[in-house]
Design a protein around this motif. Structure first.
Motif, short mmCIF file in Angstrom:
data_model
loop_
_atom_site.label_atom_id
_atom_site.label_comp_id
_atom_site.label_asym_id
_atom_site.label_seq_id
_atom_site.Cartn_x
_atom_site.Cartn_y
_atom_site.Cartn_z
N GLU A 34 -21.88 46.41 31.55
CA GLU A 34 -22.07 45.30 30.29
C GLU A 34 -22.22 46.04 28.95
OE1 GLU A 34 -26.50 46.10 31.05
OE2 GLU A 34 -26.51 44.94 32.47
N GLU A 35 -21.72 46.95 28.87
CA GLU A 35 -21.12 48.16 27.38
C GLU A 35 -19.60 46.95 27.03
OE1 GLU A 35 -18.98 51.59 25.05
OE2 GLU A 35 -19.33 51.38 27.42
N GLN A 37 -18.77 43.68 28.44
CA GLN A 37 -19.65 42.61 28.46
C GLN A 37 -19.81 42.24 26.93
OE1 GLN A 37 -22.20 40.98 31.37
NE2 GLN A 37 -20.52 42.23 32.77
N LYS A 38 -20.19 43.07 26.48
CA LYS A 38 -21.05 43.10 25.05
C LYS A 38 -20.25 43.44 23.78
CE LYS A 38 -24.82 45.02 22.28
NZ LYS A 38 -25.68 45.76 21.75
N ALA A 41 -18.16 39.77 24.19
CA ALA A 41 -18.73 39.08 24.09
C ALA A 41 -18.28 37.60 25.25
CB ALA A 41 -18.49 37.66 22.87
N GLY A 147 -18.79 42.43 16.64
CA GLY A 147 -19.90 42.56 16.56
C GLY A 147 -20.97 43.00 15.68
#
Length: 204
Positions: A34-35, A37-38, A41, A147
């Motif tokens: 998830e890290e 993916q964030k 993006a 980000g």
């Protein structure tokens, strides 16, 4: 991109090699995070979709991708069957998103393996890719999308001379841009004069 499919860039601490099918399973495992993916993006893909993407990118004239290897680990791994996969640190990409502006490209870099972070591999890989893009792909303007809370990347690109051109509250990211000028070229040449480009596969 076909242009880099038989090419390896050798640095002090890194090897940049083309993204091949044998690298897909480890890349796929990375992107379950998830890290990551964030930070990138991106949405998780199935393994089959990852293989399809790798094949498509290898043929796509608008996407240039290299896998980043730790040169130190590559040189000490003795299992020839898995030597590249075990030394994989991340990837670095150039995307030509505007078909009418082929001198402008978007950069992306990811050090996926935590053990390789904060060791200088990312910066050396980034500068090597920028040099390659300028010399071989005629890039004169680079952009990056980062980000809001990715302070490490924001600081790295700002120190290289990138400046903010836009913000997206929807995607929670800032776009930075660098117009290549003579001063930056002198800096880049000095930082990348050690690089060697050789045929892949080859002995490193």
């Amino acid at each position: 991109m076909k242009q880099n499919q038989n090419m390896c860039i050798i640095g002090n601490d890194i090897l940049l090699i083309p993204y091949k099918a044998k690298h897909v399973p480890k890349y796929h495992d990375w992107m379950k995070s998830e890290e990551l993916q964030k930070l990138t993006a991106s949405e998780p893909l199935t393994l089959e979709e990852e293989y399809s993407m790798q094949q498509a990118w290898a043929e796509d004239a608008d996407k240039c991708t290299f896998i980043i290897l730790s040169k130190e680990d590559y040189n000490v791994i003795h299992d020839e069957a898995s030597i590249e996969e075990e030394a994989m640190a991340g990837d670095v990409n150039i995307f030509f998103n505007d078909p009418d502006e082929k001198s402008s490209a978007e950069l992306e870099i990811m050090i996926a393996e935590k053990r390789y972070r904060k060791k200088g591999l990312g910066k050396e890989a980034l500068l090597a890719m920028m040099k390659y893009g300028i010399d071989e792909l005629n890039v004169s303007v680079y952009t990056v999308k980062i980000g809001f809370d990715n302070n490490i990347s924001l600081n790295m690109f700002t120190k290289l001379g990138f400046s903010e051109v836009s913000k997206s509250e929807v995607f929670k990211e800032v776009t930075l841009q660098l117009d290549i000028n003579e001063d930056f070229l002198k800096y880049l040449d000095a930082k990348t004069e050690h690089l060697k480009i050789v045929e892949y596969p080859t002995e490193h």
